[in-house]
Design an enzyme around this catalytic site. Structure first.
Site, PDB file in Angstrom:
ATOM      1  N   THR A 151       0.840  -1.201   0.000  1.00  0.00           N
ATOM      2  CA  THR A 151       0.000   0.000   0.000  1.00  0.00           C
ATOM      3  C   THR A 151       0.869   1.242   0.000  1.00  0.00           C
ATOM      4  OG1 THR A 151      -1.642  -1.174   1.305  1.00  0.00           O
ATOM      5  CG2 THR A 151      -1.721   1.240   1.401  1.00  0.00           C
ATOM      6  N   ARG A 179     -13.433  -8.233  -1.404  1.00  0.00           N
ATOM      7  CA  ARG A 179     -12.563  -8.230  -0.207  1.00  0.00           C
ATOM      8  C   ARG A 179     -12.029  -6.811   0.026  1.00  0.00           C
ATOM      9  NH1 ARG A 179      -7.003  -6.643   0.831  1.00  0.00           N
ATOM     10  NH2 ARG A 179      -6.222  -7.874   2.570  1.00  0.00           N
ATOM     11  N   VAL A 180     -12.047  -6.371   1.273  1.00  0.00           N
ATOM     12  CA  VAL A 180     -11.512  -5.052   1.622  1.00  0.00           C
ATOM     13  C   VAL A 180     -10.407  -5.249   2.651  1.00  0.00           C
ATOM     14  CG1 VAL A 180     -12.052  -2.814   2.658  1.00  0.00           C
ATOM     15  CG2 VAL A 180     -13.720  -3.917   1.171  1.00  0.00           C
ATOM     16  N   GLY A 181      -9.296  -4.539   2.459  1.00  0.00           N
ATOM     17  CA  GLY A 181      -8.174  -4.633   3.403  1.00  0.00           C
ATOM     18  C   GLY A 181      -8.240  -3.539   4.456  1.00  0.00           C
ATOM     19  N   ASP A 182      -7.109  -3.311   5.105  1.00  0.00           N
ATOM     20  CA  ASP A 182      -7.047  -2.308   6.172  1.00  0.00           C
ATOM     21  C   ASP A 182      -6.957  -0.876   5.633  1.00  0.00           C
ATOM     22  OD1 ASP A 182      -4.402  -3.226   5.229  1.00  0.00           O
ATOM     23  OD2 ASP A 182      -3.716  -1.540   6.442  1.00  0.00           O
ATOM     24  N   THR A 202       1.006  -0.822   6.254  1.00  0.00           N
ATOM     25  CA  THR A 202       1.031  -1.617   5.023  1.00  0.00           C
ATOM     26  C   THR A 202       1.363  -3.054   5.408  1.00  0.00           C
ATOM     27  OG1 THR A 202       2.119  -1.956   2.875  1.00  0.00           O
ATOM     28  CG2 THR A 202       3.434  -0.872   4.553  1.00  0.00           C
ATOM     29  N   GLY A 205      -3.673  -6.957   5.338  1.00  0.00           N
ATOM     30  CA  GLY A 205      -4.808  -6.229   5.924  1.00  0.00           C
ATOM     31  C   GLY A 205      -5.584  -7.029   6.951  1.00  0.00           C
TER      32      GLY A 205
HETATM   33  N1  GLY Z   1      -2.688  -3.643   3.362  1.00  0.00           N
HETATM   34  C1  GLY Z   1      -3.417  -3.722   2.165  1.00  0.00           C
HETATM   35  C2  GLY Z   1      -4.366  -4.806   2.121  1.00  0.00           C
HETATM   36  O1  GLY Z   1      -4.265  -5.791   2.838  1.00  0.00           O
HETATM   37  O2  GLY Z   1      -5.301  -4.720   1.341  1.00  0.00           O
END
Ligand code: GLY
Length: 317
Positions: A151, A179-182, A202, A205
């Protein structure tokens, strides 16, 4: 009148270089931050962010991004956004909304189009090729599908003592649809308060979000820890907890800067990042943690840089 910025990964360098002059000339933290992240989003050879980002399992590029203003605490975010090259700009615009400031998927796209953003195909030939290769490897069960989640995260302090933080990512390569990350999650992927400082994360997530790590770094800075200790202690404590409770710890790196321009990082992998401050021209660092827990931070060598640029440039061949 101090100022500065810190950003994740070597890919931030050109953006930091160009924007650091603007920061020195008095540009706002928000403009500088958006400028750094846009430059990464628009360069197709950076394959984990924006245009040319690696696609999900279905071969579709779905982007996550967030923007936070450290003075007003305004937040805007998008998740699973398709066909829009600059999710950071959409997120920044959304941060001005009193309501509906975090938008997902089709709703985020409709909103971006309404705001005037153009729709375009974000999947480059190169990303498509990588996706096809990966599919074959996964079918042959040779590797884990889930790697590649670098990221771009940035924290900026401007001359007027305003701070901003932001992130942008195409997320996990081969992620499941939706899917959504952090990265777009406040407190987890990013947090900033101009009275204290800011942080972004980064890495994997799914693990980062279990610890709300960016907020924790800022909280520790508020308690008086120097940025370096705030980042390192946050990661160490969380890794121990995650190992004990969950049994596994994914890749994680944190960057932070306080409202005096002091910075810190923490990582459990080999991690590059870029710093520029009033007293330091844009510099690329490489860091790792030794087996006894020491964090080593060094400036990158000419040789390292040559290898890196060779790899990135080869992506167009
Ligand atoms: N850190 C980015 C993700 O896991 O989507």
């Amino acid at each position: 009148m101090t100022y500065g910025m810190i950003a994740t990964w070597r890919m931030a360098y050109e953006g930091v270089l160009h924007q650091s002059e603007k920061l020195a000339d008095g540009s706002s933290a928000g403009d500088v931050l958006e400028g750094v992240i846009k430059e990464v989003e628009e360069f197709a050879n950076f394959i984990s962010v924006g245009y040319g980002g690696l696609p999900n399992e279905e071969g579709i590029v779905q982007l996550d991004a967030a923007y936070m203003d450290g003075t007003t605490l305004e937040i805007g975010a998008v998740a699973g956004l398709e066909n829009i090259k600059n999710p950071i700009s959409v997120a920044r615009k959304l941060s001005k909304e009193r309501f509906n400031s975090f938008r997902i998927a089709e709703g985020a796209k409709k909103c971006a189009v309404k705001m005037g953003f153009e729709q375009e195909d974000l999947l480059t030939e190169k990303s498509k090729e990588k996706w096809e290769e990966k599919k074959k490897e996964i079918e042959a069960k040779e590797i884990s599908p889930y790697d590649g989640h670098d990221t771009i995260g940035t924290v900026v302090l401007d001359k007027a003592h305003h701070m901003a933080a932001g992130t942008s990512s195409s997320g996990l390569f081969m992620k499941k649809e939706g899917r959504v990350g952090d990265s777009p999650l406040p407190g987890s992927g990013f947090y900033v308060d101009s009275d204290i400082g800011g942080a972004t994360a980064t890495g994997l997530g799914e693990d980062l979000m279990k610890g709300i790590l960016s907020y924790e770094v800022v909280r520790k800075m508020e308690e008086g820890l120097p940025p370096k200790d705030a980042a390192q202690r946050t990661l160490e404590e969380f890794e121990k907890k995650l190992k004990r409770k969950y049994g596994k710890v994914g890749a994680m790196s944190l960057i932070c800067m306080d409202n005096k321009g002091e910075w810190g990082i923490a990582t459990n992998v080999e991690f590059t990042f870029v710093v520029a401050t009033e007293s330091q021209k844009p510099t690329i660092y490489i860091s790792h943690r030794t087996e006894d827990g020491q964090v080593i931070i060094e400036k990158t060598t000419e040789e390292w840089l040559k290898d890196y640029l060779g790899n990135v440039n080869n992506r167009t061949e």
